[in-house]
Design an enzyme around this catalytic site. Structure first.
Site, short mmCIF file in Angstrom:
data_model
loop_
_atom_site.label_atom_id
_atom_site.label_comp_id
_atom_site.label_asym_id
_atom_site.label_seq_id
_atom_site.Cartn_x
_atom_site.Cartn_y
_atom_site.Cartn_z
N ASP A 1 -28.15 5.90 21.69
CA ASP A 1 -27.92 4.52 22.11
C ASP A 1 -27.97 4.36 23.62
OD1 ASP A 1 -27.68 1.88 21.72
OD2 ASP A 1 -25.65 1.89 20.93
N ASP B 1 -17.76 3.55 19.76
CA ASP B 1 -18.82 3.19 18.82
C ASP B 1 -20.17 3.78 19.24
OD1 ASP B 1 -18.05 1.02 20.76
OD2 ASP B 1 -20.06 0.34 20.27
N ASN B 2 -20.23 4.38 20.42
CA ASN B 2 -21.46 5.04 20.83
C ASN B 2 -21.33 6.56 20.79
OD1 ASN B 2 -22.93 2.69 21.18
ND2 ASN B 2 -22.37 2.46 23.33
P1 AMP Z 1 -23.95 -1.41 22.56
O1 AMP Z 1 -23.11 -1.64 23.77
O2 AMP Z 1 -25.44 -1.60 22.78
O3 AMP Z 1 -23.67 -0.14 21.87
O4 AMP Z 1 -23.61 -2.60 21.54
C1 AMP Z 1 -22.29 -2.94 21.19
C2 AMP Z 1 -22.30 -3.87 20.03
O5 AMP Z 1 -22.96 -5.12 20.36
C3 AMP Z 1 -23.00 -3.36 18.80
O6 AMP Z 1 -22.28 -3.82 17.69
C4 AMP Z 1 -24.38 -4.01 18.90
O7 AMP Z 1 -25.01 -4.08 17.64
C5 AMP Z 1 -24.01 -5.37 19.44
N1 AMP Z 1 -25.13 -6.03 20.16
C6 AMP Z 1 -25.64 -5.68 21.36
N2 AMP Z 1 -26.64 -6.50 21.70
C7 AMP Z 1 -26.78 -7.42 20.71
C8 AMP Z 1 -27.65 -8.54 20.47
N3 AMP Z 1 -28.58 -8.90 21.35
N4 AMP Z 1 -27.49 -9.23 19.32
C9 AMP Z 1 -26.56 -8.88 18.43
N5 AMP Z 1 -25.71 -7.85 18.58
C10 AMP Z 1 -25.82 -7.12 19.71
MG MG Z 2 -24.05 0.97 20.40
#
Ligand code: AMP
Ligand code: MG
Length: 483
Positions: A270, A260-261
């Site tokens: 990201d 997803d990244n």
């Molecule tokens: P990431 O690892 O930052 O790419 O995030 C993975 C997933 O977690 C994505 O769907 C983000 O939108 C979600 N996510 C990360 N941090 C938060 C947060 N504080 N509140 C809601 N969703 C989050």
């Molecule tokens: Mg992400």
């Protein structure tokens, strides 16, 4: 700030996104604005006040619809069908000055249907870190999203990886796209080949226009569509291979290379628990929750390839797998060529008359920095500064050991590298070709005088945290953003 947004993803229909609302923040205070990016978007920054930026990118006034994108992804090897923009949305899409469509996407702008119990927020420190990563990577020649704005929002957040309560912010980034490998994976999960076809036709038309032109695919012509999508997959393989090479040369560890990244445009984006290497170390791992070192520095090229292979699963709804495997075979050589190009450029050398000598120089460089306990970025900064102040030496022996506050390099390794490097600075004078850009200038252009390692970022963050002093981070950014 009335920007000419275009409904692009919006036009694909509501099965790819959800309309959401932005959070209302206790306050908005601009902490960073990227005037170079405003110019790239065709906006004269002098006509934009800080208050305009806060209204547009902190309060999201007058901009509807805001779209939280739907996607899934493999996270540390496990499939997660519960993802999607959980704390961000697509704010708008518009053409930059070169005519390319760009996304403005938020981070920390509130909860969405995909927040999974999260608070939808971004910490101020997380935002500062993304500004630092994206601007440093851009300067180092990595194909990356950039940060347009960072606005402090006045909430108190609780996080396991920061002393809490901690300050909050909302960020807007410019990225080629926020469509990910995981956007396709979701459509396989839903067994929706038509949805995938619609998505990929869109991706090719917008982000791979040369392929759309070379391989037109009229509706209903399966074979033509197959040709187009195969060409797209092949080009994506090459873009991702080059991106991995750029990270490795930059000494950058993304930290969370979940599918997803991974952008469908092959761009880096990201930035969470990323790190720039201190010492060169293939096993260095950035995310504290990456206990097995799955996404360590040295594994990034292999992980990116693995992610490209995973992408074949959804694409196989439309394409024969063996042909995709053939395309993936080009990954290794594309990676290697581009890595050599990027690393040699950091050594002040641009033109490429003799690939084998360049390859030997790369090996000598890696041998030297693997055995010499100096900072990876410091090595390049030291070389750049030595050559800028004293000029190119007349003979190899004229190059001093340029980092002398720490341990000395092993004699043989140093001489081996120094000779290989010096001869390459000479060999660039190829008769009958364009004169090489000067080595000192190339060194200056492609290196940072201060790499944002963890300790540097902490030293920039501490004054903000302790005394709301933004000068150190501001002057570091100014030095990086000056090309
Ligand atoms: P990431 O690892 O930052 O790419 O995030 C993975 C997933 O977690 C994505 O769907 C983000 O939108 C979600 N996510 C990360 N941090 C938060 C947060 N504080 N509140 C809601 N969703 C989050
Ligand atoms: Mg992400």
């Amino acid at each position: 700030m009335a920007l000419p947004f275009e409904p692009s993803i919006e036009g694909l229909g509501g099965s790819y996104w959800d309309v959401v609302e932005a959070a209302v923040f206790p306050r908005t205070q601009l902490r960073f604005r990227n005037d170079a990016l405003l110019r790239q978007l065709g906006v004269e920054p002098d006509g934009v006040s800080d208050q305009d930026v806060e209204m547009a990118y902190g309060r999201f006034e007058e901009r509807v619809p805001l779209l939280a994108l739907r996607y899934h992804g493999y996270q540390f090897g496990t499939y997660n069908p519960q993802l999607g923009d959980g704390r961000g949305f697509l704010y708008g899409q518009l053409r930059d000055r070169t005519g390319r469509l760009q996304d403005l996407g938020s981070k920390g702008s509130g909860t969405t249907p995909w927040s999974r119990g999260g608070d939808g927020r971004l910490t101020l420190k997380g935002g500062v870190r993304e500004v630092i990563a994206s601007e440093a990577l851009h300067r180092l020649g990595v194909t990356t999203s950039r940060t347009l704005s960072l606005i402090e929002t006045g909430d108190e957040l609780w996080r396991g990886d920061e002393p809490s309560p901690t300050r909050s912010a909302v960020m807007v980034r410019m990225a080629r796209t926020h469509l990910r490998f995981g956007t396709c994976e979701r459509l396989l999960y839903l067994r929706d080949p038509e949805g995938l076809e619609r998505l990929l036709r869109h991706v090719v038309a917008v982000y791979y226009p040369d392929i759309a032109a070379a391989h037109p695919a009229p509706d209903g012509d399966r074979l033509a569509l197959e040709h187009q999508l195969l060409a797209f997959y092949g080009e994506l393989v090459e873009r991702v291979a080059r991106l991995a090479a750029e990270w490795m040369s930059a000494g950058f560890v993304h930290g969370v290379l979940n599918t997803d990244n991974m952008s469908l445009a092959g761009e880096s984006f990201d930035y969470g628990p990323f790190a720039f290497l201190d010492r060169w170390d293939p096993s260095f791992t950035a995310a504290y929750f990456d206990q097995t070192g799955l996404y360590s520095y040295g594994r990034q090229p292999a992980i990116c390839r693995k992610n490209l292979q995973l992408l074949q699963n959804p694409l196989a709804m439309l394409l024969p797998r063996p042909r995709m495997e053939e395309s993936l075979e080009r990954y290794a050589s594309t990676y290697q060529n581009h890595y050599r190009f990027c690393l040699v450029r950091r050594l002040g050398l641009t033109t490429n008359p003799d690939l084998e000598s360049d390859e030997r120089l790369v090996s000598a460089t890696l041998e030297l920095i693997a055995s010499w306990p100096v900072g990876y970025g410091d090595f390049f900064a030291g070389l750049a500064s030595a050559i800028q102040s004293a000029g190119l030496p007349q003979e190899p022996e004229g190059l001093p050991v340029f980092l002398n506050d720490g341990p000395a390099p092993a004699r043989e390794m140093w001489q081996n590298w120094r000779n290989a490097w010096w001869w390459q600075t000479q060999a660039r004078e190829v008769p009958g070709t364009e004169p090489d850009a000067s080595v000192p200038e190339v060194l200056r252009r492609w290196n940072l005088s201060q790499t944002p390692t963890r300790s540097l970022i902490e030293s920039l963050w501490e004054p903000i945290d302790q005394g709301d002093d933004w000068l150190p981070v501001g002057s570091w950014l100014a030095s990086v953003m000056k090309a």
